[in-house]
Design a protein around this motif. Structure first.
Motif, PDB file in Angstrom:
ATOM      1  N   MET A 128      85.858  29.566   9.302  1.00 38.45           N
ATOM      2  CA  MET A 128      84.883  30.157  10.121  1.00 38.45           C
ATOM      3  C   MET A 128      84.084  29.491  11.052  1.00 38.45           C
ATOM      4  O   MET A 128      83.944  28.179  10.506  1.00 38.45           O
ATOM      5  CB  MET A 128      83.713  30.982   9.411  1.00 38.45           C
ATOM      6  N   ASP A 129      84.486  29.406  12.383  1.00 36.25           N
ATOM      7  CA  ASP A 129      83.891  28.502  13.227  1.00 36.25           C
ATOM      8  C   ASP A 129      82.297  28.919  13.840  1.00 36.25           C
ATOM      9  O   ASP A 129      82.038  30.036  14.307  1.00 36.25           O
ATOM     10  CB  ASP A 129      84.838  28.527  14.724  1.00 36.25           C
ATOM     11  N   LEU A 130      81.307  27.943  13.490  1.00 32.62           N
ATOM     12  CA  LEU A 130      79.888  28.301  13.606  1.00 32.62           C
ATOM     13  C   LEU A 130      79.585  27.570  15.072  1.00 32.62           C
ATOM     14  O   LEU A 130      78.491  27.809  15.297  1.00 32.62           O
ATOM     15  CB  LEU A 130      79.277  27.801  12.541  1.00 32.62           C
ATOM     16  N   GLY A 131      80.504  27.020  15.838  1.00 35.41           N
ATOM     17  CA  GLY A 131      80.118  26.590  17.050  1.00 35.41           C
ATOM     18  C   GLY A 131      79.824  27.559  18.019  1.00 35.41           C
ATOM     19  O   GLY A 131      78.962  27.435  19.100  1.00 35.41           O
ATOM     20  N   ILE A 132      80.064  28.676  17.891  1.00 35.04           N
ATOM     21  CA  ILE A 132      79.607  29.673  18.935  1.00 35.04           C
ATOM     22  C   ILE A 132      78.198  30.252  18.723  1.00 35.04           C
ATOM     23  O   ILE A 132      77.658  30.623  19.543  1.00 35.04           O
ATOM     24  CB  ILE A 132      80.717  31.092  18.619  1.00 35.04           C
ATOM     25  N   LEU A 133      77.563  29.758  17.695  1.00 33.79           N
ATOM     26  CA  LEU A 133      76.326  30.108  17.306  1.00 33.79           C
ATOM     27  C   LEU A 133      75.259  29.042  17.892  1.00 33.79           C
ATOM     28  O   LEU A 133      74.153  29.295  17.781  1.00 33.79           O
ATOM     29  CB  LEU A 133      75.963  30.348  15.776  1.00 33.79           C
ATOM     30  N   TRP A 134      75.811  28.148  18.502  1.00 28.79           N
ATOM     31  CA  TRP A 134      74.831  27.168  19.040  1.00 28.79           C
ATOM     32  C   TRP A 134      73.965  27.521  20.056  1.00 28.79           C
ATOM     33  O   TRP A 134      72.929  27.204  20.126  1.00 28.79           O
ATOM     34  CB  TRP A 134      75.593  25.946  19.693  1.00 28.79           C
ATOM     35  N   TRP A 135      74.336  28.670  20.740  1.00 31.58           N
ATOM     36  CA  TRP A 135      73.521  29.208  21.703  1.00 31.58           C
ATOM     37  C   TRP A 135      72.086  29.810  20.990  1.00 31.58           C
ATOM     38  O   TRP A 135      71.119  29.869  21.708  1.00 31.58           O
ATOM     39  CB  TRP A 135      74.074  30.387  22.592  1.00 31.58           C
ATOM     40  N   LEU A 136      72.106  30.042  19.768  1.00 27.24           N
ATOM     41  CA  LEU A 136      70.781  30.515  19.168  1.00 27.24           C
ATOM     42  C   LEU A 136      69.730  29.488  18.882  1.00 27.24           C
ATOM     43  O   LEU A 136      68.856  29.500  18.452  1.00 27.24           O
ATOM     44  CB  LEU A 136      71.455  31.221  17.893  1.00 27.24           C
ATOM     45  N   ALA A 137      70.204  28.055  19.024  1.00 29.28           N
ATOM     46  CA  ALA A 137      69.370  26.995  18.515  1.00 29.28           C
ATOM     47  C   ALA A 137      68.121  27.031  19.632  1.00 29.28           C
ATOM     48  O   ALA A 137      67.062  26.687  18.721  1.00 29.28           O
ATOM     49  CB  ALA A 137      70.276  25.714  18.460  1.00 29.28           C
ATOM     50  N   PRO A 138      68.262  26.826  20.769  1.00 34.11           N
ATOM     51  CA  PRO A 138      67.181  26.766  21.416  1.00 34.11           C
ATOM     52  C   PRO A 138      65.994  27.862  21.252  1.00 34.11           C
ATOM     53  O   PRO A 138      64.825  27.658  21.090  1.00 34.11           O
ATOM     54  CB  PRO A 138      67.577  26.861  22.964  1.00 34.11           C
ATOM     55  N   PRO A 139      66.300  29.267  21.365  1.00 36.89           N
ATOM     56  CA  PRO A 139      65.378  30.050  21.047  1.00 36.89           C
ATOM     57  C   PRO A 139      64.957  30.123  19.467  1.00 36.89           C
ATOM     58  O   PRO A 139      63.669  30.052  19.563  1.00 36.89           O
ATOM     59  CB  PRO A 139      66.252  31.530  20.859  1.00 36.89           C
ATOM     60  N   VAL A 140      65.566  29.672  18.450  1.00 33.73           N
ATOM     61  CA  VAL A 140      65.127  29.254  17.100  1.00 33.73           C
ATOM     62  C   VAL A 140      63.962  28.193  17.186  1.00 33.73           C
ATOM     63  O   VAL A 140      63.107  28.295  16.762  1.00 33.73           O
ATOM     64  CB  VAL A 140      66.137  29.075  16.152  1.00 33.73           C
TER      65      VAL A 140
END
Length: 78
Positions: free
Chosen positions: A1-13
């Motif tokens: 499973m590629d979690l790289g697509i979820l990096w856009w969530l890092a700044p809001p978190v």
């Protein structure tokens, strides 16, 4: 499973966690209110008469129309 697509969530978190930390710090920096003083203020506020509490008498009730289950629009007065 590629979690790289979820990096856009890092700044809001990160922003959310910083905001939570700041609000926690700002709330503690103001100082605390003595619980007895707070309880007395609450008691005074609850004893105070408010405009919405005045009882003028029973509300007039309109007899309910018996529902037939069919929506009927009122006539336009033609």
């Amino acid at each position: 499973m590629d979690l790289g697509i979820l990096w856009w969530l890092a700044p809001p978190v990160v922003v959310t966690l910083v905001a939570i930390a700041w609000v926690t710090w700002a709330g503690k920096a103001r100082g605390s209110v003595d619980p007895e003083v707070a309880a007395e203020r609450m008691a005074r506020a609850l004893r105070k008469e408010h405009p919405g509490q005045k009882v003028t008498g029973p509300a007039a009730t309109r007899p309910r129309d018996r529902s037939t289950g069919i929506a009927v629009r009122p006539s336009r007065g033609e």
